[in-house]
Design an enzyme around this catalytic site. Structure first.
Site, PDB file in Angstrom:
ATOM      1  N   LYS A 152      90.077-119.322  -0.442  1.00 25.81           N
ATOM      2  CA  LYS A 152      89.837-119.381  -1.814  1.00 25.81           C
ATOM      3  C   LYS A 152      89.447-117.835  -2.230  1.00 25.81           C
ATOM      4  O   LYS A 152      88.985-117.128  -1.488  1.00 25.81           O
ATOM      5  CB  LYS A 152      88.385-120.067  -1.945  1.00 25.81           C
ATOM      6  CG  LYS A 152      88.387-121.284  -1.490  1.00 25.81           C
ATOM      7  CD  LYS A 152      88.959-122.380  -2.715  1.00 25.81           C
ATOM      8  CE  LYS A 152      88.949-123.905  -2.071  1.00 25.81           C
ATOM      9  NZ  LYS A 152      89.402-124.645  -3.165  1.00 25.81           N
ATOM     10  N   ASP A 166      94.070-120.150  -3.085  1.00 23.04           N
ATOM     11  CA  ASP A 166      93.295-121.116  -4.196  1.00 23.04           C
ATOM     12  C   ASP A 166      92.569-120.481  -5.070  1.00 23.04           C
ATOM     13  O   ASP A 166      91.249-119.901  -4.562  1.00 23.04           O
ATOM     14  CB  ASP A 166      92.772-122.272  -3.393  1.00 23.04           C
ATOM     15  CG  ASP A 166      92.178-123.324  -4.481  1.00 23.04           C
ATOM     16  OD1 ASP A 166      92.557-123.136  -5.511  1.00 23.04           O
ATOM     17  OD2 ASP A 166      92.028-124.345  -4.002  1.00 23.04           O
ATOM     18  N   GLU A 169      97.225-121.440  -5.474  1.00 14.10           N
ATOM     19  CA  GLU A 169      96.973-122.948  -6.070  1.00 14.10           C
ATOM     20  C   GLU A 169      96.219-122.521  -7.485  1.00 14.10           C
ATOM     21  O   GLU A 169      95.096-121.686  -7.310  1.00 14.10           O
ATOM     22  CB  GLU A 169      96.046-123.625  -5.272  1.00 14.10           C
ATOM     23  CG  GLU A 169      96.718-124.842  -4.562  1.00 14.10           C
ATOM     24  CD  GLU A 169      95.926-125.592  -3.879  1.00 14.10           C
ATOM     25  OE1 GLU A 169      94.863-126.167  -4.405  1.00 14.10           O
ATOM     26  OE2 GLU A 169      95.866-126.147  -2.569  1.00 14.10           O
ATOM     27  N   ASP A 183      97.458-128.257  -8.714  1.00 15.33           N
ATOM     28  CA  ASP A 183      96.369-129.204  -7.962  1.00 15.33           C
ATOM     29  C   ASP A 183      95.812-129.669  -9.032  1.00 15.33           C
ATOM     30  O   ASP A 183      96.084-130.737  -9.741  1.00 15.33           O
ATOM     31  CB  ASP A 183      95.693-128.229  -7.130  1.00 15.33           C
ATOM     32  CG  ASP A 183      94.582-129.169  -6.396  1.00 15.33           C
ATOM     33  OD1 ASP A 183      94.821-130.327  -6.481  1.00 15.33           O
ATOM     34  OD2 ASP A 183      93.639-128.507  -5.754  1.00 15.33           O
ATOM     35  N   LYS A 206      97.051-135.141  -3.759  1.00 16.49           N
ATOM     36  CA  LYS A 206      95.746-136.255  -3.084  1.00 16.49           C
ATOM     37  C   LYS A 206      95.940-137.469  -3.863  1.00 16.49           C
ATOM     38  O   LYS A 206      95.927-137.562  -4.869  1.00 16.49           O
ATOM     39  CB  LYS A 206      94.418-135.213  -4.002  1.00 16.49           C
ATOM     40  CG  LYS A 206      94.491-133.933  -3.458  1.00 16.49           C
ATOM     41  CD  LYS A 206      93.516-133.008  -4.160  1.00 16.49           C
ATOM     42  CE  LYS A 206      93.387-131.577  -3.500  1.00 16.49           C
ATOM     43  NZ  LYS A 206      92.517-130.649  -4.437  1.00 16.49           N
TER      44      LYS A 206
END
Length: 852
Positions: A640, A665, A690, A722, A746
């Site tokens: 992250k 991300d 991401e 995402d 997801k």
């Protein structure tokens, strides 16, 4: 005695060719005594014209002389393998339509070796079941054993002698063929009596046939036009296809022989309109194919004329003369291998069909085996099917009687729509209510993409019954709300998460099977607009009532059905749909005994490698975590980052872990103008980043993806999509941009298992990469995502970290764990889990139970 070019003769000719008017000789007893053996017909034909075509297969022609030589060679091979006579073992032929099948079959009949013809499309277990029922070869001579289709029950082994086959062929040829002339198209399987008899008819008639390895209506009609074929034997499905594509070519045949099942009134009407030479026929495996047929004209009413040599009786007729049809004649079998003689009455075979006899003609009604009693009333499925077929856009229908606690059995219907057409279920119920007594009206109607059929295209009622028996029909649904503290608070660019709320769904059916699903939405809209409150309302008011009001034959039907219901919902509830759909997939796995891997097409032996997410923490803490995960075998990190906390963090992790696959991300934290800070990360071997950019200014999904596509042209790192995708529809919109080729999937956000599977297939077709993401979910959802990682082509380790990475205890048993970087996944029915009641009780804050 015929001579051979090399070696001594092996065939002996003892009789002359019989009078072509043999069928006029009288009773079936005389008939049985007058015909020749197959080898004599073959030898007669090759001596008459050795170069005359016997059959062709995929552009290869076989003359009668060539066929003779192939059969002779096959006999030698069989003798060398120990097949010497009727006292040898069974000769099992398990093959699709090939020349070898023809030669082996004729060789066996000539040698007197009993041959068993197996449906090559059966499973190994089904084949073993049929073969295990065969007794030791004893006194059977010159016969074949075929198995009934088993569409109404257990398949039976039918013994047909060479005499049966020839007698049937002679009777058929007298009506349908001219001696020495004609060209049949043989598209039915040779293991079926309808296909087998085309070979025998052609041999006996001194005419030819084209053998097809499989059914392709376009190929059939092309050949019919190209080589002027004269005859074809078809079932209803094939004939309907032919009439749909080109009724003019159908009318060019001298004979189209329609059989294989009850007559379809719609097909008959189309036959009459086409003015083709189409003969409706009646017969079965036990009678060596047809025993009665009639040319379909404008006056055709379903009455069929018995072929010469056949006789019929009606047993126990009612006041209208309708009773059980019994027949005898040259093609009627010797008996079932396991039969006790009860299949015959005074020398007549009991067909199991109801019919009426008028002189030398019969009119067949329904099969006695199909009839069932509901509350004391007789119900004939064929009658209900006829009503359903009157509804526009219904291509076919099948009705069965299913067990019912109140009425004993009740009718259930299965419908096939015409290609490209949609059927309104209410229209079907209305048609039945208008035309059928209340007890005959279907209690449930299922619309299928394809009705299960046997090898020759007949509806496989046994398979339909199996489909219904394994249907998804929940009787109760429990909705659990839980809140779990995270082991370590998790910080992203959008905030810190301390606890995780989740909705768990438990579905049960009447047999006690249980399935689980998880709604992975968050409490608020920091990640996506869809929240747990929105989903809970959708489940309570729309989705759960829908599921409890109906049943599904397959889990593939669930997501499309729930999306229709959710169309009335003003807010997106895809994660709610996914949670309920996943629970029903899990339930179906328990009903059928199949693992989730098997259901979704994954390989249970393929490792499901896990990646791990490194949240925003002090650099020292992040590096400690990274080292521990490397030691645990993890092969991919997702780090992250946010503006001002990026390059230093990424550089340090890459230096500490040079071999790990590294993803980033940003959770949409960078402004669209901040390209340079992100481009500076390129030297650190980054797989993708991401959601780097803040897209809040975009008015719609299409605008978001257009902007991302433009930014991708300027950014050296691959952008992975995402949270900019709020649904499966968004994912497809993004896929249309050629430079957006990386997707974090997801299952909740995609709207369920089926939509996810569909998108994976489409993405792989377009050379896009997909991998399985995560949403700090429990092991119910995590385990499912791990199983998706076992699908071929998903090669990036997923966000499928062990439960203990997030929560102190797992709510499910067995606990979900990761060892050496791979998830431990057993291959058990469904997801293979149950809820741990003790753990759930400790974190549960609300529960609701809904019942059918």
């Amino acid at each position: 005695m015929p001579s051979r070019k090399n070696g001594s003769p092996i065939f002996q000719i003892t009789l002359d060719f019989p009078d072509e008017s043999i069928a006029s000789q009288g009773s079936c007893d005389k008939w049985r005594q007058l015909h020749m053996r197959l080898i004599e017909y073959l030898d007669r034909n090759r001596h008459r014209d050795a170069e005359k075509l016997f059959f062709s297969f995929e552009d290869t022609d076989y003359t009668f002389e060539q066929a003779y030589q192939h059969i002779e060679a096959r006999i030698k091979e069989l003798r060398a393998e120990g097949y010497a006579s009727k006292d040898s073992q069974w000769l099992v032929v398990d093959s699709p339509n090939t020349p070898s099948f023809v030669f082996t079959l004729l060789a066996a009949l000539i040698m007197g070796v009993p041959a068993v013809l197996l449906n090559h499309r059966l499973t190994r277990m089904e084949k073993d079941e049929r073969l295990s029922s065969l007794p030791a070869v004893d006194s059977l001579d010159g016969c074949v054993v075929l198995f009934t289709s088993g569409t109404t029950g257990r398949s039976k082994a039918v013994v047909l002698s060479e005499e049966n086959l020839i007698g049937s062929a002679l009777a058929s040829n007298k009506q349908l063929n001219r001696i020495h002339e004609g060209l049949w198209q043989l598209v039915l399987p040779l293991y079926h009596v309808g296909g087998l008899q085309v070979v025998i008819r052609s041999l006996v008639n001194d005419s030819a046939f084209i053998l097809y390895s499989h059914y392709d209506v376009g190929h059939l009609l092309t050949d019919a036009h190209r080589v002027n074929t004269t005859h074809i034997s078809v079932v209803d499905k094939i004939l309907r296809d032919m009439l749909t594509i080109d009724p003019r070519i159908t009318a060019a045949y001298e004979v189209v022989l329609l059989g294989g099942g009850p007559l379809n009134e719609e097909t008959i009407a189309r036959c009459q309109a086409a003015h083709a030479s189409i003969y409706a026929s009646y017969g079965m495996t036990e009678t060596s194919s047809q025993i009665a047929s009639t040319l379909i004209t404008d006056e055709f009413d379903g009455t069929l004329t018995l072929l010469e040599g056949y006789e019929a009786k009606i047993l126990n007729p009612d006041e209208y003369g309708v009773g059980e049809l019994a027949v005898r004649g040259p093609g009627v079998m010797q008996g079932y291998l396991e039969g006790d003689g009860s299949e015959f009455f005074e020398g007549y075979f009991l067909t199991g069909d109801r019919g009426v006899l008028r002189g030398n003609s019969i009119r067949v009604h329904e099969r006695l085996n199909d009839l069932f009693i509901s509350g004391g009333e007789n119900i004939y499925p064929a009658q209900v099917e006829r009503v359903l077929r009157t509804v526009l856009v219904v291509a076919d229908a099948a009705v069965i009687g299913v067990p019912d606690a109140t009425w004993g059995r009740v009718p259930v219907a299965f419908i096939l729509a015409e290609a490209g057409r949609t059927i309104e279920i209410d229209t079907l119920y209305s048609a039945c209510a208008q035309q059928l007594s209340c007890f005959a009206q279907p209690q449930e109607i299922f619309v299928l993409d394809k009705l299960p059929t046997t090898g020759i295209g007949k509806v496989d009622r046994a398979e339909v019954a199996r489909m219904y028996a394994s249907r998804i029909a929940p009787i109760s649904i429990r909705l659990l709300t839980i809140i779990q503290p995270l082991v370590t608070p998790f910080e992203t660019a959008k905030g810190i998460i301390y606890t995780r709320s989740s909705l768990l769904i438990e579905v049960k059916d009447a047999a006690g099977n249980v399935g689980y699903g998880e709604d992975v939405a968050f409490d608020d809209d920091w990640y996506t607009p869809e929240t747990l409150d929105i989903d809970k309302r959708a489940l309570q008011e729309l989705l759960i009532p829908r599921v409890l009001s109906r049943s599904y034959l397959s889990p593939h039907e669930v997501a499309p059905d729930l999306n229709l219901v959710a169309a009335s919902c003003e807010e997106n509830c895809q994660m709610a749909i996914a949670a309920l759909e996943c629970a029903l997939w899990d339930l179906y796995g328990h009903i059928t005994g199949q693992s989730m891997q098997s259901l979704i097409g994954a390989d249970a032996q393929r490792p499901a490698y896990a990646g791990v997410v490194l949240g925003i923490d002090t650099l020292e803490a992040t590096l400690r975590s990274a080292h521990s995960y490397v030691e645990a075998g993890y092969k991919r990190f997702k780090v992250k980052i946010r503006p001002g906390d990026d390059i230093k963090r990424v550089r340090a992790i890459r230096q500490a872990c040079p071999d790990v696959v590294l993803m980033l991300d940003a959770n949409q934290s960078y402004d669209v103008g901040q390209i340079n800070p992100l481009a500076a990360l390129e030297p650190y071997n980054i797989l993708c980043i991401e959601e780097p950019f803040d897209l809040s200014s975009c008015a719609c999904a299409q605008e978001r993806f257009a902007l991302l596509s433009q930014l991708q042209t300027r950014l050296p790192l691959s952008i992975c999509l995402d949270e900019s995708m709020c649904s499966a529809a968004d994912a497809y919109r993004a896929l249309d941009y050629a430079n957006l080729r990386m997707f974090a999937l997801k299952i909740g956000r995609m709207g369920g298992i089926q939509p996810t599977l569909d998108f994976i297939h489409e993405a792989q077709q377009r050379d896009a990469r997909v991998w399985m993401g995560g949403m700090y979910e429990t092991s119910v959802s995590k385990r499912l995502h791990a199983m998706f990682c076992q699908i071929e082509g998903i090669d990036i380790p997923g966000d499928i970290t062990a439960t203990t990475h997030y929560f102190e205890r797992d709510i499910a048993l067995p606990p979900y764990t990761v060892e050496n970087g791979a998830a431990l996944l057993a291959s058990q029915p469904g997801l293979g889990i149950i809820l741990d009641a003790e753990v759930v009780a400790a974190v549960q804050v609300d529960t609701q139970v809904f019942k059918a």
